[in-house]
Write a protein that holds these residues in place. Structure first.
Motif, mmCIF file in Angstrom:
data_model
loop_
_atom_site.group_PDB
_atom_site.id
_atom_site.type_symbol
_atom_site.label_atom_id
_atom_site.label_comp_id
_atom_site.label_asym_id
_atom_site.label_seq_id
_atom_site.Cartn_x
_atom_site.Cartn_y
_atom_site.Cartn_z
ATOM 1 N N ASN A 5 -66.744 -43.338 -8.866
ATOM 2 C CA ASN A 5 -67.901 -43.623 -9.282
ATOM 3 C C ASN A 5 -68.044 -45.094 -9.636
ATOM 4 N N PHE A 6 -69.063 -45.745 -9.548
ATOM 5 C CA PHE A 6 -69.384 -47.112 -9.952
ATOM 6 C C PHE A 6 -70.766 -47.494 -10.326
ATOM 7 N N ASN A 7 -71.013 -48.408 -11.291
ATOM 8 C CA ASN A 7 -72.211 -48.817 -11.751
ATOM 9 C C ASN A 7 -72.858 -50.061 -11.353
ATOM 10 N N LYS A 8 -73.851 -50.324 -11.383
ATOM 11 C CA LYS A 8 -74.588 -51.589 -11.053
ATOM 12 C C LYS A 8 -73.701 -52.814 -11.624
ATOM 13 N N GLU A 9 -73.323 -52.763 -12.731
ATOM 14 C CA GLU A 9 -72.599 -53.924 -13.383
ATOM 15 C C GLU A 9 -71.411 -54.192 -12.903
ATOM 16 N N ASP A 10 -70.704 -53.179 -12.018
ATOM 17 C CA ASP A 10 -69.543 -53.411 -11.371
ATOM 18 C C ASP A 10 -69.671 -54.489 -10.159
ATOM 19 N N PHE A 11 -70.645 -54.498 -9.587
ATOM 20 C CA PHE A 11 -70.914 -55.389 -8.446
ATOM 21 C C PHE A 11 -71.025 -56.886 -9.175
ATOM 22 N N THR A 12 -70.512 -57.896 -8.152
ATOM 23 C CA THR A 12 -70.585 -59.456 -8.490
ATOM 24 C C THR A 12 -71.366 -59.993 -7.321
ATOM 25 N N LYS A 13 -72.025 -61.166 -7.598
ATOM 26 C CA LYS A 13 -73.048 -61.913 -6.723
ATOM 27 C C LYS A 13 -72.061 -62.884 -5.858
ATOM 28 N N ILE A 14 -72.349 -62.671 -4.500
ATOM 29 C CA ILE A 14 -71.587 -63.496 -3.639
ATOM 30 C C ILE A 14 -72.780 -64.480 -3.026
ATOM 31 N N LYS A 15 -72.209 -65.157 -1.896
ATOM 32 C CA LYS A 15 -73.281 -65.934 -1.146
ATOM 33 C C LYS A 15 -74.331 -65.143 -0.565
ATOM 34 N N TYR A 19 -74.270 -58.982 -2.910
ATOM 35 C CA TYR A 19 -73.616 -58.142 -4.032
ATOM 36 C C TYR A 19 -72.369 -57.860 -3.403
ATOM 37 N N GLN A 20 -71.260 -57.729 -4.171
ATOM 38 C CA GLN A 20 -69.970 -57.184 -3.696
ATOM 39 C C GLN A 20 -69.319 -56.346 -4.788
ATOM 40 N N LEU A 21 -68.774 -55.164 -4.314
ATOM 41 C CA LEU A 21 -67.949 -54.292 -4.918
ATOM 42 C C LEU A 21 -66.678 -54.394 -4.325
ATOM 43 N N ASP A 57 -54.994 -56.731 0.841
ATOM 44 C CA ASP A 57 -55.022 -55.519 0.439
ATOM 45 C C ASP A 57 -56.350 -55.038 -0.393
ATOM 46 N N LYS A 58 -57.547 -55.422 -0.013
ATOM 47 C CA LYS A 58 -58.812 -55.554 -0.757
ATOM 48 C C LYS A 58 -59.685 -54.689 0.396
ATOM 49 N N ILE A 59 -60.777 -53.976 -0.317
ATOM 50 C CA ILE A 59 -61.899 -53.452 0.545
ATOM 51 C C ILE A 59 -63.156 -53.703 -0.274
ATOM 52 N N SER A 60 -64.158 -54.673 0.249
ATOM 53 C CA SER A 60 -65.352 -55.031 -0.147
ATOM 54 C C SER A 60 -66.500 -54.266 0.333
ATOM 55 N N ILE A 61 -67.263 -53.847 -0.743
ATOM 56 C CA ILE A 61 -68.544 -53.167 -0.183
ATOM 57 C C ILE A 61 -69.706 -54.248 -0.608
ATOM 58 N N ILE A 62 -70.521 -54.433 0.463
ATOM 59 C CA ILE A 62 -71.247 -55.400 0.414
ATOM 60 C C ILE A 62 -72.973 -54.709 0.655
ATOM 61 N N TRP A 63 -73.762 -55.191 -0.316
ATOM 62 C CA TRP A 63 -75.024 -54.592 -0.374
ATOM 63 C C TRP A 63 -76.174 -55.576 -0.938
ATOM 64 N N ASP A 64 -77.275 -55.650 -0.417
ATOM 65 C CA ASP A 64 -78.357 -56.754 -1.088
ATOM 66 C C ASP A 64 -78.509 -56.642 -2.144
ATOM 67 N N PRO A 66 -77.332 -54.769 -6.342
ATOM 68 C CA PRO A 66 -76.408 -53.801 -6.963
ATOM 69 C C PRO A 66 -76.839 -52.430 -7.194
ATOM 70 N N PHE A 67 -76.233 -51.271 -7.241
ATOM 71 C CA PHE A 67 -76.744 -49.925 -7.626
ATOM 72 C C PHE A 67 -75.639 -49.044 -8.138
#
Length: 75
Positions: A5-15, A19-21, A57-64, A66-67
């Protein structure tokens, strides 16, 4: 099937206003089938198809935006 599970606050803003998790591959299991679900207002989950990026060694989830949600994966 395992979940993380993850929260909105776990995302970081990118270019470009996206937003990226980010997770390490060891957290999610290399080569696993990933399902990303977003929590709806009524507390249910809906499956979405975000952009996924793998590097080193990273996987990033990108969305417009955070959720709150979860990742489902095979162990």
């Amino acid at each position: 099937m395992s979940q993380k599970n993850f929260n909105k606050e776990d995302f970081t803003k990118i270019k470009d206003g996206e937003y990226q998790l980010e997770y390490t591959i060891s957290e999610i299991v290399k080569g696993a089938d990933l399902i990303v679900e977003r929590m709806t207002e009524n507390g249910n989950y809906e499956m979405i198809q975000p952009q996924l990026r793998k590097s080193n060694d990273k996987i990033s989830i990108i969305w417009d935006s955070p959720f709150d949600g979860r990742i489902l994966f095979d162990v």
